[in-house]
Design an enzyme around this catalytic site. Structure first.
Site, PDB file in Angstrom:
ATOM      1  N   HIS A   1      -2.166  -8.836   1.785  1.00 15.59           N
ATOM      2  CA  HIS A   1      -1.841  -7.594   2.508  1.00 15.59           C
ATOM      3  C   HIS A   1      -2.973  -7.325   3.514  1.00 15.59           C
ATOM      4  O   HIS A   1      -3.300  -8.196   4.320  1.00 15.59           O
ATOM      5  CB  HIS A   1      -1.645  -6.481   1.461  1.00 15.59           C
ATOM      6  CG  HIS A   1      -1.009  -5.226   1.961  1.00 15.59           C
ATOM      7  ND1 HIS A   1      -0.405  -5.097   3.176  1.00 15.59           N
ATOM      8  CD2 HIS A   1      -0.888  -3.985   1.383  1.00 15.59           C
ATOM      9  CE1 HIS A   1       0.069  -3.872   3.338  1.00 15.59           C
ATOM     10  NE2 HIS A   1      -0.227  -3.174   2.267  1.00 15.59           N
TER      11      HIS A   1
ATOM     12  N   ASP B   1      -2.416  -8.831  11.485  1.00 17.90           N
ATOM     13  CA  ASP B   1      -3.771  -9.227  11.102  1.00 17.90           C
ATOM     14  C   ASP B   1      -4.273 -10.478  11.827  1.00 17.90           C
ATOM     15  O   ASP B   1      -5.430 -10.855  11.674  1.00 17.90           O
ATOM     16  CB  ASP B   1      -3.818  -9.477   9.586  1.00 17.90           C
ATOM     17  CG  ASP B   1      -3.430  -8.233   8.798  1.00 17.90           C
ATOM     18  OD1 ASP B   1      -3.918  -7.157   9.162  1.00 17.90           O
ATOM     19  OD2 ASP B   1      -2.635  -8.341   7.851  1.00 17.90           O
TER      20      ASP B   1
ATOM     21  N   ARG C   1       3.145  -5.450  16.670  1.00 17.00           N
ATOM     22  CA  ARG C   1       1.775  -4.921  16.519  1.00 17.00           C
ATOM     23  C   ARG C   1       0.768  -5.979  16.965  1.00 17.00           C
ATOM     24  O   ARG C   1      -0.300  -5.671  17.477  1.00 17.00           O
ATOM     25  CB  ARG C   1       1.522  -4.512  15.061  1.00 17.00           C
ATOM     26  CG  ARG C   1       2.502  -3.477  14.545  1.00 17.00           C
ATOM     27  CD  ARG C   1       2.348  -3.239  13.052  1.00 17.00           C
ATOM     28  NE  ARG C   1       2.565  -4.455  12.278  1.00 17.00           N
ATOM     29  CZ  ARG C   1       2.299  -4.580  10.982  1.00 17.00           C
ATOM     30  NH1 ARG C   1       1.789  -3.553  10.324  1.00 17.00           N
ATOM     31  NH2 ARG C   1       2.534  -5.708  10.350  1.00 17.00           N
TER      32      ARG C   1
ATOM     33  N   SER D   1       0.827  -1.213   0.000  1.00 19.02           N
ATOM     34  CA  SER D   1       0.000   0.000   0.000  1.00 19.02           C
ATOM     35  C   SER D   1       0.860   1.261   0.000  1.00 19.02           C
ATOM     36  O   SER D   1       0.626   2.191  -0.788  1.00 19.02           O
ATOM     37  CB  SER D   1      -0.976   0.005   1.181  1.00 19.02           C
ATOM     38  OG  SER D   1      -0.311  -0.255   2.395  1.00 19.02           O
TER      39      SER D   1
ATOM     40  N   HIS E   1       5.311 -13.225   7.069  1.00 16.12           N
ATOM     41  CA  HIS E   1       5.552 -11.824   6.701  1.00 16.12           C
ATOM     42  C   HIS E   1       6.725 -11.771   5.731  1.00 16.12           C
ATOM     43  O   HIS E   1       7.635 -12.593   5.807  1.00 16.12           O
ATOM     44  CB  HIS E   1       5.868 -10.985   7.948  1.00 16.12           C
ATOM     45  CG  HIS E   1       5.693  -9.521   7.722  1.00 16.12           C
ATOM     46  ND1 HIS E   1       6.707  -8.728   7.239  1.00 16.12           N
ATOM     47  CD2 HIS E   1       4.623  -8.710   7.903  1.00 16.12           C
ATOM     48  CE1 HIS E   1       6.255  -7.482   7.135  1.00 16.12           C
ATOM     49  NE2 HIS E   1       4.996  -7.441   7.532  1.00 16.12           N
TER      50      HIS E   1
END
Ligand code: HAX
Length: 447
Positions: free
Chosen positions: A271, A373, A327, A241, A318
């Site tokens: 993504h 995610d 995160r 992105s 990843h």
């Protein structure tokens, strides 16, 4: 604006450093590409510049050189709240200096002035078929705002190069101000009665999203929004992105064109859409076991079954990280504190124990640990935002903070049109012949 003044000083400093380095060391080789990397999406090749954030494979995301757990602690927070103002994060990403409360509130107040979405954008969203994915609506809404771009207007009137970043900052503040309201409008149109509320000027940018989807009473959700937007803001600029935005912007397409392109990349399952897919996958497990948690053996079987169908385990692996994503950890801590008894959270925990050893055993994925995610949707679901096809839009709201910060700096440093050279397969082959006895052209070899 104080932020613009501070930024101008920083920009002068960095711009001079870059020009000096180019003048004295322009020929130094920074990075080389192996054949393997050439055919692997340029993994590990140092090709892009960003001081806003950096991802260390073993230590995760850093904003302006600080790991995110420290950033969460050091940024100013609204009174009585656990997580910081997004306005403070934005000032920090732009200047690299930890902001005071006043600095954070300056950005928050500017956002409040600019948050209103023009009626025609709402009309466009309402006209789209009800089956439209929320990310398509988000990208479309951003693009629909493009006519407001100060950059585009000024460029037509002979914008000076050294002023490009100033109008990019104006566009960025204008667009980021509207991001939570755009997301909420999509939410209300797609899942609710389509009524559009005004922002509450007593609330900060993140909490206003909660207000706009009628969850203003839910202080825990407001704090979750602050956490969510903060951890999703940036992840280096090599991710799809951010890179898409920087590439488009390098043609001097403005912030609106660039961010709309970014959202199209974020919408991909490898993504940002992984947060939607992950929640869907977790619910499939729970429903498959009649709403109860599977045993360890049953879960292992389910994971292997997903892999044997040729699917990826969403939220795991990843392109850069080789450790549990900080995160993920930040959100996991939130989960342990507020939803430890939730079945879905407990399942996330079980998956966290079970998936990495399985991926290791399978031997394909280079990163085996959970990424951002793997858990974000579970926290949203617990707090009542159950429409999981919406989660990537929330990712996009946060991501626009980092993306626009990068675009402002790219214009400040006058980074040119991005234009790597492409070569033909014949050229690749001829370079192998040049450097090695191994031709790789054995006609009997089939991969
Ligand atoms: N489950 C199963 N297989 C996986 C896997 C996973 N979670 N992660 C990687 N692999 C596989 C790849 O599909 C690839 O298989 P093939 O050789 O058959 O093509 C192999 O392992 C090598 O891949 P890799 O080099 O480790 O990973 P990449 O850098 O190519 O891709 C991805 C990184 C994040 C896309 C990948 O790990 C993945 O697909 N993960 C699941 C989807 C996901 O969680 N995406 C979100 C990532 C974070 C993010 O950007 N959020 O927005």
């Amino acid at each position: 604006m104080e932020l613009a003044r501070k930024l101008e000083g920083k920009i002068r400093e960095v711009y001079d450093q870059v020009r000096y380095m180019l003048a004295v060391s322009g020929e130094i080789v920074l990075s080389q590409v192996s054949l393997q990397q050439f055919f692997s999406g340029n993994r590990g090749v140092d090709l892009l510049l960003s001081d806003i954030s950096f991802v260390d494979p073993f230590d995760g995301l850093h904003y302006r050189g600080f790991p995110i757990d420290q950033v969460l602690t050091k940024l100013p927070k609204p009174k009585g709240c656990e997580f910081p103002y997004a306005g403070g994060l934005y000032a920090f990403l732009l200047t690299g200096e930890f902001p005071t409360l006043e600095d954070a509130l300056e950005v928050e107040d500017t956002w409040k002035e600019k948050a209103v979405i023009p009626d025609y954008v709402i009309e466009i969203l309402k006209t789209m078929p009800s089956t439209t994915h929320p990310m398509t609506m988000f990208s479309q809404a951003i693009l629909a705002l493009q006519g407001q771009s100060k950059f585009a207007q000024n460029y037509s009137n002979g914008l000076r190069k050294e002023d490009q970043w100033k109008v990019t900052l104006e566009d960025s503040l204008e667009l980021t101000a509207k991001a939570p309201a755009l997301a909420a409008a999509i939410y209300n149109i797609k899942y609710g009665n389509g009524k559009i509320r005004e922002i509450d000027t007593n609330l900060d940018w993140s909490a206003n999203f909660a207000h706009l989807i009628l969850k203003e009473w839910d202080l825990q959700y407001q704090d979750l929004c602050r956490l969510f937007f903060l951890v999703h803001a940036d992840q280096g600029v090599g991710n799809v992105s951010a890179h898409a935005a920087c590439l488009v912007n390098s043609a001097l397409s403005d912030v609106y064109y660039s961010c709309s392109a970014a959202m199209n990349g974020l919408a991909g399952p490898l993504h940002g859409r992984a947060n939607q897919d992950c929640l869907e996958w977790l619910l499939k497990i729970l429903h498959g076991f009649n709403g109860t948690l599977p045993s360890k053996d049953e879960l292992e079987k389910f994971v292997w079954n997903t892999l044997e169908q040729g699917k990826v385990i969403p939220g795991y692996g990843h392109a850069v990280l080789r450790c549990t994503d900080p995160r993920f950890i930040a959100q996991y801590e939130f989960g342990k504190k507020y939803l430890a008894d939730d079945d879905l959270f407990q399942l996330v925990d079980m998956v966290y124990q079970i998936v990495p050893p399985i991926l290791k055993k399978q031997g394909k994925a280079k990163g085996i640990w959970p990424n951002v995610d793997a858990i974000s949707g579970t926290l949203q679901y617990h707090c009542g935002v159950k429409q999981f096809d919406f989660y990537t839009v929330l990712f996009g709201v946060g991501r626009m903070l980092g993306i626009t910060a990068n675009l402002i700096w790219n214009r400040a440093l006058l980074l040119p049109l991005e234009r790597p050279q492409s070569i033909t397969l014949e050229m690749v082959k001829s370079r192998l012949h040049d450097t090695s006895d191994f031709s790789g052209m054995n006609p009997d070899f089939h991969y």
